[in-house]
Design a protein around this motif. Structure first.
Motif, PDB file in Angstrom:
ATOM      1  N   ALA A  57      50.353  -0.384  77.794  1.00 31.46           N
ATOM      2  CA  ALA A  57      51.436  -0.314  78.332  1.00 31.46           C
ATOM      3  C   ALA A  57      51.739  -0.481  79.654  1.00 31.46           C
ATOM      4  O   ALA A  57      52.932  -0.092  80.298  1.00 31.46           O
ATOM      5  N   VAL A  58      51.034  -1.091  80.564  1.00 30.26           N
ATOM      6  CA  VAL A  58      50.789  -1.374  81.817  1.00 30.26           C
ATOM      7  C   VAL A  58      51.213  -3.050  81.952  1.00 30.26           C
ATOM      8  O   VAL A  58      50.680  -3.725  81.388  1.00 30.26           O
ATOM      9  N   ASP A  59      52.064  -3.083  83.268  1.00 28.04           N
ATOM     10  CA  ASP A  59      52.286  -4.434  83.435  1.00 28.04           C
ATOM     11  C   ASP A  59      50.932  -5.443  83.815  1.00 28.04           C
ATOM     12  O   ASP A  59      50.128  -4.618  84.227  1.00 28.04           O
ATOM     13  N   ALA A  60      51.099  -6.598  83.955  1.00 24.69           N
ATOM     14  CA  ALA A  60      49.967  -7.385  84.310  1.00 24.69           C
ATOM     15  C   ALA A  60      49.446  -7.306  85.867  1.00 24.69           C
ATOM     16  O   ALA A  60      48.299  -7.432  85.813  1.00 24.69           O
ATOM     17  N   VAL A  61      50.531  -7.180  86.374  1.00 23.26           N
ATOM     18  CA  VAL A  61      49.855  -7.174  87.862  1.00 23.26           C
ATOM     19  C   VAL A  61      49.286  -5.617  87.947  1.00 23.26           C
ATOM     20  O   VAL A  61      48.166  -5.859  88.602  1.00 23.26           O
ATOM     21  N   THR A  62      49.916  -4.641  87.643  1.00 28.61           N
ATOM     22  CA  THR A  62      49.191  -3.300  87.692  1.00 28.61           C
ATOM     23  C   THR A  62      47.813  -3.124  86.997  1.00 28.61           C
ATOM     24  O   THR A  62      46.817  -2.642  87.439  1.00 28.61           O
ATOM     25  N   GLU A  63      47.840  -3.934  85.801  1.00 24.44           N
ATOM     26  CA  GLU A  63      46.268  -4.150  84.981  1.00 24.44           C
ATOM     27  C   GLU A  63      45.400  -4.652  85.882  1.00 24.44           C
ATOM     28  O   GLU A  63      44.139  -4.227  85.757  1.00 24.44           O
ATOM     29  N   GLN A  64      45.720  -5.666  86.448  1.00 22.98           N
ATOM     30  CA  GLN A  64      44.530  -6.366  87.348  1.00 22.98           C
ATOM     31  C   GLN A  64      44.030  -5.417  88.307  1.00 22.98           C
ATOM     32  O   GLN A  64      42.876  -5.426  88.463  1.00 22.98           O
ATOM     33  N   LEU A  65      44.874  -4.738  89.004  1.00 26.35           N
ATOM     34  CA  LEU A  65      44.501  -3.766  90.048  1.00 26.35           C
ATOM     35  C   LEU A  65      43.659  -2.562  89.311  1.00 26.35           C
ATOM     36  O   LEU A  65      42.599  -2.269  90.040  1.00 26.35           O
ATOM     37  N   ILE A  66      44.174  -2.335  88.300  1.00 28.22           N
ATOM     38  CA  ILE A  66      43.561  -0.986  87.630  1.00 28.22           C
ATOM     39  C   ILE A  66      41.795  -1.498  87.040  1.00 28.22           C
ATOM     40  O   ILE A  66      41.074  -0.951  87.260  1.00 28.22           O
ATOM     41  N   ALA A  67      41.892  -2.721  86.834  1.00 29.71           N
ATOM     42  CA  ALA A  67      40.607  -3.169  86.222  1.00 29.71           C
ATOM     43  C   ALA A  67      39.674  -3.428  87.471  1.00 29.71           C
ATOM     44  O   ALA A  67      38.358  -3.057  87.252  1.00 29.71           O
ATOM     45  N   ARG A  68      40.017  -3.952  88.532  1.00 28.14           N
ATOM     46  CA  ARG A  68      39.286  -4.057  89.668  1.00 28.14           C
ATOM     47  C   ARG A  68      38.971  -2.691  90.155  1.00 28.14           C
ATOM     48  O   ARG A  68      37.785  -2.448  90.661  1.00 28.14           O
ATOM     49  N   ASN A  69      39.873  -1.832  90.463  1.00 33.20           N
ATOM     50  CA  ASN A  69      39.467  -0.280  90.860  1.00 33.20           C
ATOM     51  C   ASN A  69      38.540   0.420  89.838  1.00 33.20           C
ATOM     52  O   ASN A  69      37.607   1.000  90.245  1.00 33.20           O
ATOM     53  N   LEU A  70      38.813   0.203  88.682  1.00 35.02           N
ATOM     54  CA  LEU A  70      37.871   0.637  87.655  1.00 35.02           C
ATOM     55  C   LEU A  70      36.395   0.398  87.990  1.00 35.02           C
ATOM     56  O   LEU A  70      35.512   1.263  87.739  1.00 35.02           O
ATOM     57  N   ALA A  71      36.223  -1.103  87.921  1.00 34.14           N
ATOM     58  CA  ALA A  71      34.822  -1.599  87.963  1.00 34.14           C
ATOM     59  C   ALA A  71      34.401  -1.015  89.276  1.00 34.14           C
ATOM     60  O   ALA A  71      33.004  -0.565  89.481  1.00 34.14           O
ATOM     61  N   GLU A  72      35.003  -0.865  90.562  1.00 37.03           N
ATOM     62  CA  GLU A  72      34.523  -0.070  91.692  1.00 37.03           C
ATOM     63  C   GLU A  72      34.222   1.166  91.721  1.00 37.03           C
ATOM     64  O   GLU A  72      33.115   1.503  92.057  1.00 37.03           O
ATOM     65  N   LEU A  73      35.228   2.095  90.996  1.00 32.88           N
ATOM     66  CA  LEU A  73      34.984   3.516  90.853  1.00 32.88           C
ATOM     67  C   LEU A  73      33.784   3.801  89.939  1.00 32.88           C
ATOM     68  O   LEU A  73      32.856   4.734  90.322  1.00 32.88           O
ATOM     69  N   ARG A  74      33.547   3.012  89.107  1.00 33.90           N
ATOM     70  CA  ARG A  74      32.559   3.211  88.112  1.00 33.90           C
ATOM     71  C   ARG A  74      31.132   2.608  88.362  1.00 33.90           C
ATOM     72  O   ARG A  74      30.213   2.597  87.378  1.00 33.90           O
ATOM     73  N   ARG A  75      31.232   1.956  89.531  1.00 31.39           N
ATOM     74  CA  ARG A  75      30.013   1.273  89.787  1.00 31.39           C
ATOM     75  C   ARG A  75      28.722   2.171  89.758  1.00 31.39           C
ATOM     76  O   ARG A  75      28.602   3.162  90.322  1.00 31.39           O
ATOM     77  N   GLY A  76      27.656   1.695  88.839  1.00 27.78           N
ATOM     78  CA  GLY A  76      26.305   2.662  88.646  1.00 27.78           C
ATOM     79  C   GLY A  76      26.550   3.438  87.695  1.00 27.78           C
ATOM     80  O   GLY A  76      25.584   4.280  87.509  1.00 27.78           O
ATOM     81  N   ARG A  77      27.705   3.705  87.117  1.00 33.22           N
ATOM     82  CA  ARG A  77      27.901   4.555  85.909  1.00 33.22           C
ATOM     83  C   ARG A  77      28.218   3.849  84.658  1.00 33.22           C
ATOM     84  O   ARG A  77      28.870   2.679  84.808  1.00 33.22           O
ATOM     85  N   THR A  78      27.673   4.168  83.613  1.00 30.31           N
ATOM     86  CA  THR A  78      27.808   3.609  82.404  1.00 30.31           C
ATOM     87  C   THR A  78      29.234   3.536  81.782  1.00 30.31           C
ATOM     88  O   THR A  78      29.809   4.832  81.583  1.00 30.31           O
ATOM     89  N   THR A  79      30.010   2.483  81.566  1.00 34.04           N
ATOM     90  CA  THR A  79      31.232   2.516  81.307  1.00 34.04           C
ATOM     91  C   THR A  79      31.244   1.396  79.969  1.00 34.04           C
ATOM     92  O   THR A  79      30.898   0.404  80.113  1.00 34.04           O
ATOM     93  N   VAL A  80      32.323   1.851  79.046  1.00 31.76           N
ATOM     94  CA  VAL A  80      32.338   0.873  77.841  1.00 31.76           C
ATOM     95  C   VAL A  80      34.125   0.893  77.742  1.00 31.76           C
ATOM     96  O   VAL A  80      34.601   1.925  77.424  1.00 31.76           O
ATOM     97  N   VAL A  81      34.714  -0.155  77.540  1.00 28.34           N
ATOM     98  CA  VAL A  81      35.893  -0.234  77.440  1.00 28.34           C
ATOM     99  C   VAL A  81      36.398  -1.151  76.388  1.00 28.34           C
ATOM    100  O   VAL A  81      35.950  -2.151  76.218  1.00 28.34           O
ATOM    101  N   ILE A  82      36.974  -0.620  75.341  1.00 23.64           N
ATOM    102  CA  ILE A  82      37.307  -1.169  74.154  1.00 23.64           C
ATOM    103  C   ILE A  82      38.870  -1.753  74.355  1.00 23.64           C
ATOM    104  O   ILE A  82      39.612  -1.035  74.502  1.00 23.64           O
TER     105      ILE A  82
END
Length: 575
Positions: A507-532
């Motif tokens: 439900a998020v617009d494309a620009v915000t989605e790009q920022l969330i994806a980048r932030n998610l990868a940075e915040l969860r660095r070194g922690r196991t993350t699975v995104v379906i």
């Protein structure tokens, strides 16, 4: 969620589950023996004092007024004052004790039912959330009423016995009339109370179904408005509610008939005692003072008789509610959780799992890796998320799921929840504030990071209260994208070793989605993350992409390599 496992308080051993409605009532009575004993004593004093008042008036007429002595009159007035004081104080403190015990017991059962309703392991009960809500409120309250019913029943019996003895001392026929009349009244009313009990059970069931229908409609209100199905849904609810209304009218008619007959029988008994006493006085077999006592008792005895005759109805109602609670409390879990806890680490393995749309699904996510799963069939994504969220018991599917090398079947549910968090695409939003939705326990140390990573910062900045901005039930004052980002922030703030996200940005617009994806990868660095997900931004941010098609993994590579080499993948995820 960030507290080390060694510092977590161990959960208390589960309380023994009572068997059936009768078992629940016995448990409630056993837990409140002390309060009920004191309440019975005080309410017995109250009823004895009420009954003693006309007896005292009869004695005053018999002795004090005959002597015409001011001292005897003063003594009589003092005796009446003592009786009135006893009646007042015993009622005040007796009801205080009983109502406190009643309220406390109702709270215990509400918490118990709510705990069962919130268990992560599904229970084999054909009850919806709205019905469980009704059971946890109305039925819990009515079950706890037994704490007051029993002492009031005993105290009413005390009043009837005191009146019968006093009248029997004047003339044995008066005492016998009270005893026989009371037994006859209770015999008639006990038959009626059974009908009320069965009607009440049906009413509670229909009201609960209506509540469940409301809960379902509220959950799907936005989609219903979207395709114009709200009128049809309203008609469906109106039908269920009308059935509940008709049953409520049936119960009201039965209760009205019960109350009317009880009052009429009590009045007949009081009139019979009065007329018999008048006849005996006219015949010279009892004195004027005894006549005054008999007439007074005939009036006062109507209250304990009414209370006494109402008790069977309340007992049946309490039992009906207890039996509905038993549907939730005694239902066995679909699976028995194991005693083990996951070892340190964060690897996840799905080994040849067959369930629903999944066919021998097999993949492994090493600790610390960020993996995206591109699922071509939505049903397969939902089935995988349900298995990882423990909504499906291990014995309901073939294959094995391992967390940190340990099979799910052998792990404690609570331990898995602490170690692995699965955030659904439709994460619930609760009434409260932004802060309480992000960090319900108030223990997270990563709330600011979670807010920033989920791009919820604009929502926080919009309001002067910031994170303390109020959120309505189900996030009614937030947009779809804001609710989804709030749910994502809550998942990130949990800071679990393994995080599984199911379509977190639909439900998020494309620009915000790009920022969330980048932030998610940075915040969860070194922690196991699975995104379906099928989001290109999240797929591109992942270390590795697994393609799930027709229930199996058909391809594995980075997002950009798959775009360059796999035409089906390109068609499925390109926007």
């Amino acid at each position: 969620m960030t507290t080390p496992d060694t510092q977590r308080p161990r959960p208390e051993a589960p309380a023994e589950v009572p068997r059936g409605g009768v078992g629940i009532l016995r448990t409630a009575l056993r837990r409140n023996v002390g309060a009920m004993a004191w309440g019975t004593v005080l309410m017995g004093l109250y009823q004895a004092g009420e009954t003693a008042f006309p007896i005292a008036l009869g004695l005053i007429v018999e002795h004090a007024l005959q002597d015409r002595s001011s001292g005897a009159l003063a003594l009589s007035v003092a005796a009446l004052a003592v009786i009135i004081t006893t009646v007042s104080l015993s009622w005040r403190f007796g009801m205080r004790i009983l109502q406190k015990a009643n309220t406390t017991e109702a709270h215990r059962w509400r918490v118990r039912v709510a705990d069962c309703g919130l268990q992560p392991v599904a229970r084999d009960v054909d009850l919806k959330s709205g019905e469980v809500l009704t059971i946890a409120t109305e039925d819990a309250d009515q079950t706890a009423d037994i704490i007051e019913v029993v002492p009031l029943l005993i105290s009413s019996l005390v009043a009837v016995l005191v009146a019968a003895v006093a009248l029997g001392l004047a003339d044995v026929r008066l005492g016998a009339l009270v005893i026989v009349g009371t037994v006859a009244i209770l015999s008639v009313l006990s038959v009626m109370s059974r009908r009320i009990g069965s009607s009440t059970r049906e009413q509670q069931a229909r009201v609960a179904r209506a509540g469940a229908k409301v809960a379902d409609l509220i959950t799907g209100l936005r989609p219903l408005h979207g395709f114009g199905g709200n009128h049809s849904a309203f008609g469906s609810y109106r039908k269920v509610s009308t059935q509940a209304k008709h049953q409520a009218i049936t119960v009201a008619v039965a209760n009205g008939a019960y109350a009317g007959i009880a009052l009429a029988l009590n009045a007949v008994l009081a009139a019979a005692v009065t007329l018999t006493a008048g006849w005996l006085a006219f015949d010279g077999r009892i004195t004027i003072g005894e006549l005054v006592m008999a007439v007074g008792l005939a009036q006062f005895i109507m209250e304990p008789l009414k209370l006494f005759s109402d008790m069977p109805k309340y007992v049946m109602m309490a039992r009906a509610s207890a039996e509905r609670m038993a549907l939730v409390l005694v239902a066995p879990p679909v699976t028995t959780p194991g005693p083990q806890r996951p070892a340190a680490g964060g690897d996840l393995e799905v080994d040849c799992v067959r369930y629903g749309a999944l066919s021998a699904l097999k993949f492994q996510v090493p600790a610390g890796e960020f993996v995206a799963i591109a699922v071509y069939q939505p049903r397969a994504a939902a089935d995988l998320a349900s298995i990882l969220a423990l909504n499906v018991p291990p014995d309901a599917y073939e294959g094995v799921v391992r967390v940190s090398g340990e099979e799910l079947a052998g792990l404690s549910i609570e331990a898995v929840r602490e170690h692995m968090l699965v955030n659904p695409y439709d994460g619930e939003i609760f009434a409260g504030t932004l802060r309480t939705n992000i960090d319900p326990s108030g223990t997270s140390r990563t709330v600011p990071e979670a807010v920033e990573a989920s791009m919820l910062t604009d929502v926080v900045a919009l309001h002067r209260e910031g994170l303390d901005h109020g959120v309505r039930d189900r996030g009614a004052n937030l947009s779809g994208g804001q609710r989804q980002r709030l749910s994502l922030a809550r998942a990130l703030a949990a800071d679990s070793d393994i995080l599984v996200l199911h379509d977190p940005t639909t439900a998020v617009d494309a620009v915000t989605e790009q920022l969330i994806a980048r932030n998610l990868a940075e915040l969860r660095r070194g922690r196991t993350t699975v995104v379906i997900t099928s989001s290109p931004a999240l797929l591109d941010a992942a270390d590795r992409v697994l393609v799930l098609d027709e229930g199996v993994i058909t391809a594995e590579d980075t997002h950009r390599n798959l775009l360059a080499t796999d035409e089906d993948y390109c068609l499925a995820v390109a926007r």
